[in-house]
Design a protein around this motif. Sequence first.
Motif, PDB file in Angstrom:
ATOM      1  N   MET A 157      38.264  38.150  47.234  1.00 50.42           N
ATOM      2  CA  MET A 157      39.569  37.869  46.622  1.00 50.42           C
ATOM      3  C   MET A 157      40.429  37.060  47.581  1.00 50.42           C
ATOM      4  O   MET A 157      40.381  37.271  48.795  1.00 50.42           O
ATOM      5  N   THR A 158      41.228  36.159  47.007  1.00 53.43           N
ATOM      6  CA  THR A 158      42.252  35.534  47.846  1.00 53.43           C
ATOM      7  C   THR A 158      43.394  36.551  48.005  1.00 53.43           C
ATOM      8  O   THR A 158      43.473  37.536  47.263  1.00 53.43           O
ATOM      9  N   GLN A 159      44.268  36.281  48.969  1.00 58.98           N
ATOM     10  CA  GLN A 159      45.401  37.192  49.166  1.00 58.98           C
ATOM     11  C   GLN A 159      46.240  37.274  47.897  1.00 58.98           C
ATOM     12  O   GLN A 159      46.689  38.346  47.507  1.00 58.98           O
TER      13      GLN A 159
ATOM     14  N   SER B  96      40.738  34.297  42.429  1.00 59.84           N
ATOM     15  CA  SER B  96      41.959  33.752  43.012  1.00 59.84           C
ATOM     16  C   SER B  96      43.164  34.232  42.220  1.00 59.84           C
ATOM     17  O   SER B  96      43.026  34.952  41.219  1.00 59.84           O
ATOM     18  N   GLY B  97      44.364  33.859  42.686  1.00 63.66           N
ATOM     19  CA  GLY B  97      45.583  34.499  42.204  1.00 63.66           C
ATOM     20  C   GLY B  97      46.118  33.946  40.910  1.00 63.66           C
ATOM     21  O   GLY B  97      46.884  32.985  40.890  1.00 63.66           O
ATOM     22  N   GLY B  98      45.742  34.574  39.821  1.00 62.35           N
ATOM     23  CA  GLY B  98      46.274  34.203  38.515  1.00 62.35           C
ATOM     24  C   GLY B  98      46.344  35.450  37.656  1.00 62.35           C
ATOM     25  O   GLY B  98      45.666  36.441  37.942  1.00 62.35           O
TER      26      GLY B  98
ATOM     27  N   ALA C  90      39.886  30.582  38.587  1.00 61.36           N
ATOM     28  CA  ALA C  90      40.182  29.594  39.630  1.00 61.36           C
ATOM     29  C   ALA C  90      41.591  29.071  39.367  1.00 61.36           C
ATOM     30  O   ALA C  90      41.840  28.442  38.334  1.00 61.36           O
ATOM     31  N   SER C  91      42.511  29.365  40.278  1.00 61.35           N
ATOM     32  CA  SER C  91      43.906  28.933  40.105  1.00 61.35           C
ATOM     33  C   SER C  91      44.041  27.438  40.422  1.00 61.35           C
ATOM     34  O   SER C  91      43.168  26.848  41.077  1.00 61.35           O
ATOM     35  N   ALA C  92      45.153  26.860  40.005  1.00 62.34           N
ATOM     36  CA  ALA C  92      45.428  25.443  40.317  1.00 62.34           C
ATOM     37  C   ALA C  92      45.455  25.247  41.831  1.00 62.34           C
ATOM     38  O   ALA C  92      44.914  24.269  42.361  1.00 62.34           O
ATOM     39  N   ASP C  93      46.075  26.203  42.500  1.00 66.80           N
ATOM     40  CA  ASP C  93      46.173  26.132  43.963  1.00 66.80           C
ATOM     41  C   ASP C  93      44.793  26.166  44.597  1.00 66.80           C
ATOM     42  O   ASP C  93      44.479  25.398  45.514  1.00 66.80           O
ATOM     43  N   PHE C  94      43.925  27.029  44.081  1.00 74.10           N
ATOM     44  CA  PHE C  94      42.583  27.153  44.660  1.00 74.10           C
ATOM     45  C   PHE C  94      41.791  25.865  44.454  1.00 74.10           C
ATOM     46  O   PHE C  94      41.116  25.369  45.362  1.00 74.10           O
TER      47      PHE C  94
ATOM     48  N   ALA D 254      42.983  22.932  44.131  1.00 74.64           N
ATOM     49  CA  ALA D 254      43.549  21.897  45.009  1.00 74.64           C
ATOM     50  C   ALA D 254      42.992  22.045  46.417  1.00 74.64           C
ATOM     51  O   ALA D 254      42.622  21.056  47.071  1.00 74.64           O
ATOM     52  N   ARG D 255      42.926  23.296  46.877  1.00 76.84           N
ATOM     53  CA  ARG D 255      42.477  23.499  48.256  1.00 76.84           C
ATOM     54  C   ARG D 255      41.006  23.106  48.422  1.00 76.84           C
ATOM     55  O   ARG D 255      40.629  22.432  49.374  1.00 76.84           O
ATOM     56  N   ILE D 256      40.149  23.539  47.490  1.00 71.75           N
ATOM     57  CA  ILE D 256      38.724  23.219  47.698  1.00 71.75           C
ATOM     58  C   ILE D 256      38.435  21.743  47.396  1.00 71.75           C
ATOM     59  O   ILE D 256      37.517  21.164  47.967  1.00 71.75           O
TER      60      ILE D 256
ATOM     61  N   PRO E 177      38.468  27.841  35.501  1.00 65.69           N
ATOM     62  CA  PRO E 177      39.904  27.734  35.759  1.00 65.69           C
ATOM     63  C   PRO E 177      40.728  28.576  34.781  1.00 65.69           C
ATOM     64  O   PRO E 177      40.291  28.851  33.659  1.00 65.69           O
ATOM     65  N   ALA E 178      41.903  28.936  35.242  1.00 59.54           N
ATOM     66  CA  ALA E 178      42.849  29.662  34.382  1.00 59.54           C
ATOM     67  C   ALA E 178      44.249  29.336  34.862  1.00 59.54           C
ATOM     68  O   ALA E 178      44.594  29.626  36.011  1.00 59.54           O
ATOM     69  N   MET E 179      45.001  28.714  33.982  1.00 59.05           N
ATOM     70  CA  MET E 179      46.378  28.376  34.366  1.00 59.05           C
ATOM     71  C   MET E 179      47.162  27.960  33.131  1.00 59.05           C
ATOM     72  O   MET E 179      46.578  27.668  32.065  1.00 59.05           O
TER      73      MET E 179
HETATM   74  C1  LIG Z   1      52.907  36.296  37.861  1.00 58.61           C
HETATM   75  C2  LIG Z   1      52.169  35.094  38.336  1.00 58.61           C
HETATM   76  C3  LIG Z   1      51.157  34.584  37.589  1.00 58.61           C
HETATM   77  C4  LIG Z   1      50.451  33.457  38.006  1.00 58.61           C
HETATM   78  N1  LIG Z   1      49.430  32.983  37.239  1.00 58.61           N
HETATM   79  C5  LIG Z   1      48.785  31.876  37.620  1.00 58.61           C
HETATM   80  C6  LIG Z   1      47.720  31.347  36.823  1.00 58.61           C
HETATM   81  O1  LIG Z   1      47.358  31.881  35.759  1.00 58.61           O
HETATM   82  N2  LIG Z   1      47.077  30.245  37.261  1.00 58.61           N
HETATM   83  C7  LIG Z   1      47.405  29.622  38.431  1.00 58.61           C
HETATM   84  O2  LIG Z   1      46.793  28.618  38.748  1.00 58.61           O
HETATM   85  N3  LIG Z   1      48.402  30.098  39.211  1.00 58.61           N
HETATM   86  C8  LIG Z   1      49.095  31.200  38.849  1.00 58.61           C
HETATM   87  N4  LIG Z   1      50.100  31.690  39.637  1.00 58.61           N
HETATM   88  C9  LIG Z   1      50.401  31.031  40.911  1.00 58.61           C
HETATM   89  C10 LIG Z   1      49.427  31.408  41.977  1.00 58.61           C
HETATM   90  O3  LIG Z   1      49.386  32.809  42.129  1.00 58.61           O
HETATM   91  C11 LIG Z   1      49.790  30.753  43.307  1.00 58.61           C
HETATM   92  O4  LIG Z   1      49.620  29.350  43.171  1.00 58.61           O
HETATM   93  C12 LIG Z   1      49.008  31.239  44.456  1.00 58.61           C
HETATM   94  O5  LIG Z   1      49.354  30.535  45.608  1.00 58.61           O
HETATM   95  C13 LIG Z   1      47.509  31.074  44.193  1.00 58.61           C
HETATM   96  O6  LIG Z   1      46.829  31.414  45.355  1.00 58.61           O
HETATM   97  P1  LIG Z   1      45.250  31.416  45.444  1.00 58.61           P
HETATM   98  O7  LIG Z   1      44.766  30.166  44.841  1.00 58.61           O
HETATM   99  O8  LIG Z   1      44.928  31.529  46.880  1.00 58.61           O
HETATM  100  O9  LIG Z   1      44.750  32.620  44.720  1.00 58.61           O
HETATM  101  C14 LIG Z   1      50.825  32.833  39.224  1.00 58.61           C
HETATM  102  C15 LIG Z   1      51.830  33.369  39.998  1.00 58.61           C
HETATM  103  C16 LIG Z   1      52.508  34.472  39.564  1.00 58.61           C
HETATM  104  C17 LIG Z   1      53.622  35.014  40.411  1.00 58.61           C
END
Ligand SMILES: Cc1cc2nc3c(=O)[nH]c(=O)nc-3n(C[C@H](O)[C@H](O)[C@H](O)COP(=O)(O)O)c2cc1C
Length: 408
Positions: free
Chosen positions: A47-49, A21-23, A98-102, A104-106, A130-132
């Motif tokens: 991968m998530t978008q 996921s996006g981190g 695993a991002s905070a957003d991910f 939350a969604r699951i 997790p990583a955030m």
């Molecule tokens: C440069 C950058 C770094 C980020 N790093 C993190 C991170 O380490 N952990 C996290 O939970 N969100 C991070 N985010 C926010 C997530 O990318 C954002 O919440 C996104 O919607 C996550 O989508 P996903 O859960 O579908 O992958 C970051 C955003 C940016 C722009």
Amino acid sequence: MTYPTVPPRHPPLRRWILGVSGGIAAYKACELTRLLVKAGAEVQVIMTQAATQFVTPLTFQSLSGRPVLSHIWEPRQDNGMDHIDLARWAEAILIAPASADFLARIAHGMADDLLTTLVAARSIPLYLAPAMNQAMWNNPANQRNVEQLTLDGAIFLGPGEGQQACGETGMGRLLEPSELLSLLSPLIGSKPLVDLRGKRIVLTAGPTVEAIDPVRTLTNISSGKMGYALAAAAVISGADVTLISGPTALSVPAGCHLIPVHSAAQMRDAVLSEIQDADLFFSVAAVADYTPESPSGHKIKKTGAPMTLTLVPTPDILATVAALPNPPFCVGFAAESQHLEEYAKRKRLAKNIPLIVGNLAQRALGRDDNEVTLFDANGSHPLSPASKEILAHQILAHAITLMNTQST
Ligand SMILES: Cc1cc2nc3c(=O)[nH]c(=O)nc-3n(C[C@H](O)[C@H](O)[C@H](O)COP(=O)(O)O)c2cc1C
């Protein structure tokens, strides 16, 4: 001869979905992919978008040997249901990072992209790394989500504590790939049975395809699974592996060098150009015994009259390699529909090779498991029925033991 068996533990989990996921820590998932593959896992990365903003899918594809999936609306699958097919295929899911957003969604059962849908559709273990940022980790909403997911049976790996990419210090750091692997590798459970570091292995696998005209061919139903399993086992065991393969629907085992071929003649040429410094040669391919004598350069027109095709024998690749002045240790395969023992023994002697693996064609071709007997100068050694992956390790172990005995 007795065989070391793959140690029984919890049933080994070999087929993994690695969800990214996006981190910012997505880059660490690249190294994790490499380590999981090296440990013997088959890894399908999803991968998530947001994750694709951090690392390209191509990086994961190269490391896992499989195309990366990230869209739920891709109409590539026959039934359009990647999430169901993957949930059935996989034996475990790891989300890292695993991002905070991910989370939350699951935690709320959302299924708004391929990865969350897959998590929702699973009945297999779910591991979350997790990583955030530390403030995001400690956020009460995030803590509620973590608690809910734990109650729902997910297993959290980390997070770790320390210096973060954002410059802050605290909880929320992704565990290092090596830390994650040491947690997961006992589950993967594919310990190599032999050490093949420093050995070069050439294998052939799959069917060959002989041209009748530019659009028609003669081929057979070999899937390539046994040869690819052997190639994967050899890679895991540390060998330098070249896989010369006819067309198959399989992913190339990560870490081996693939030479794709079609005809028996192409396969022979590729083998002869690769075999010089090989220590072992496994001839697993179902090579056509005959090929059309003079394939037509243009599409043959239908006349309605009976047609005669003259076939001529193809080169005997295994016998050619075995007859080289300084041949590698050669292992052949015999797929017979009857009289297996008699035919396999005869084939071993005719080709003048030390070891042949006999299997019943109807039991072997296209299937995931197999039942084989090994024939060498000491007699016959039946192996218990097992998956081709497990048999591959046992066949390798027998071949190496025999090879070492012969060279002493
Ligand atoms: C440069 C950058 C770094 C980020 N790093 C993190 C991170 O380490 N952990 C996290 O939970 N969100 C991070 N985010 C926010 C997530 O990318 C954002 O919440 C996104 O919607 C996550 O989508 P996903 O859960 O579908 O992958 C970051 C955003 C940016 C722009």
